[in-house]
Design an enzyme around this catalytic site. Structure first.
Site, PDB file in Angstrom:
ATOM      1  N   SER A 101      38.049  40.670  45.222  1.00 52.73           N
ATOM      2  CA  SER A 101      39.031  40.310  43.888  1.00 52.73           C
ATOM      3  C   SER A 101      40.361  40.338  44.368  1.00 52.73           C
ATOM      4  CB  SER A 101      38.774  41.421  43.032  1.00 52.73           C
ATOM      5  OG  SER A 101      39.688  41.592  41.833  1.00 52.73           O
ATOM      6  N   ASP A 102      41.270  39.760  43.695  1.00 48.93           N
ATOM      7  CA  ASP A 102      42.463  39.297  44.049  1.00 48.93           C
ATOM      8  C   ASP A 102      43.330  39.076  42.721  1.00 48.93           C
ATOM      9  OD1 ASP A 102      44.315  39.156  46.412  1.00 48.93           O
ATOM     10  OD2 ASP A 102      44.948  37.484  45.094  1.00 48.93           O
TER      11      ASP A 102
END
Length: 227
Positions: A101-102
């Site tokens: 995730s980012d």
């Protein structure tokens, strides 16, 4: 946090070489051990969010260069890095289901990163005062051994109140959110800085959109409610 697997049978790969594996993890009535789950992130915020799903998982650092590419848009940065993080860890653990995730905040088409210092946090909050900021949170799930990969980006629009310098200073001294993009923690005192949050996935702003994460895990063969 350790890595655990639940198994009720011994699987013989030779005996069942021609068996059909369904999406529910069953072979001819037999239950296979679920694939290990790994969070490709050292963020404590994402770890705490994933813990809400009550699944055993391991945390690994993806060791990915997070430098933006030339002229890369904030939304593209988030999507690319989420997938890159998942792939980096999946390459080391192909049997596992890996979550990457980012998050990248955007103001006037420019990315807003983590401030790191008090001075930069003051500058960020001044620039966002009375403005709308879009937080692009991307999540990717990769199961290399099964040839599965998918990702999705969840935008969250945050409207900040008109903030005085004294409010900004008081908030930053109390919470010190220097490791948060946008210099505010909406899940705690930072909510007092905001006028509105617009999103269809309520945990996305904190760092991991759990509705979409559950959807991608189901597509990868891991049903949260059945695990």
């Amino acid at each position: 946090m350790g890595l655990f697997m639940r198994a009720s049978v011994r699987f013989d790969p030779v005996r069942h070489a021609n068996a059909h594996i369904g999406g529910n993890g069953r072979i001819a009535g037999m239950t296979l051990p679920p694939a290990p789950l790994i969070l490709a992130s050292t963020s404590r915020y994402r770890r705490e969010l994933l813990e809400r799903l009550r699944l055993p998982f391991e945390v690994r650092s993806p060791e990915v260069d997070e430098t933006a590419l030339p002229a890369e848009a904030p939304a593209a940065i988030a999507s690319r890095l989420a997938l890159a993080k998942a792939h980096a860890v999946a390459a080391q653990a192909p049997a596992a289901v890996v979550i990457g995730s980012d998050q990248v905040a955007e103001l006037d088409g420019r990315p807003i990163g983590k401030p790191g210092t008090h001075e930069r946090a003051v500058e960020q909050l001044r620039s966002m005062s009375g403005r709308s900021v879009v937080f692009h949170t991307a999540v990717a799930v990769v199961h290399a051994g099964a040839g599965f990969e998918a990702s999705v980006r969840v935008p969250v629009t945050v409207r900040f109140r008109e903030l005085s310098d004294s409010e900004i200073e008081r908030y930053l001294r109390l919470e010190q959110p220097y490791d948060c993009a946008g210099s505010a923690k909406c899940e705690t005192l930072g909510i007092a800085l905001l006028a509105a949050i617009e999103s269809d996935d309520p945990t996305a702003l904190v760092g991991l959109p759990l509705i979409k994460t559950c959807e991608l895990l189901r597509r990868a063969g891991l049903d949260v409610l059945s695990a």
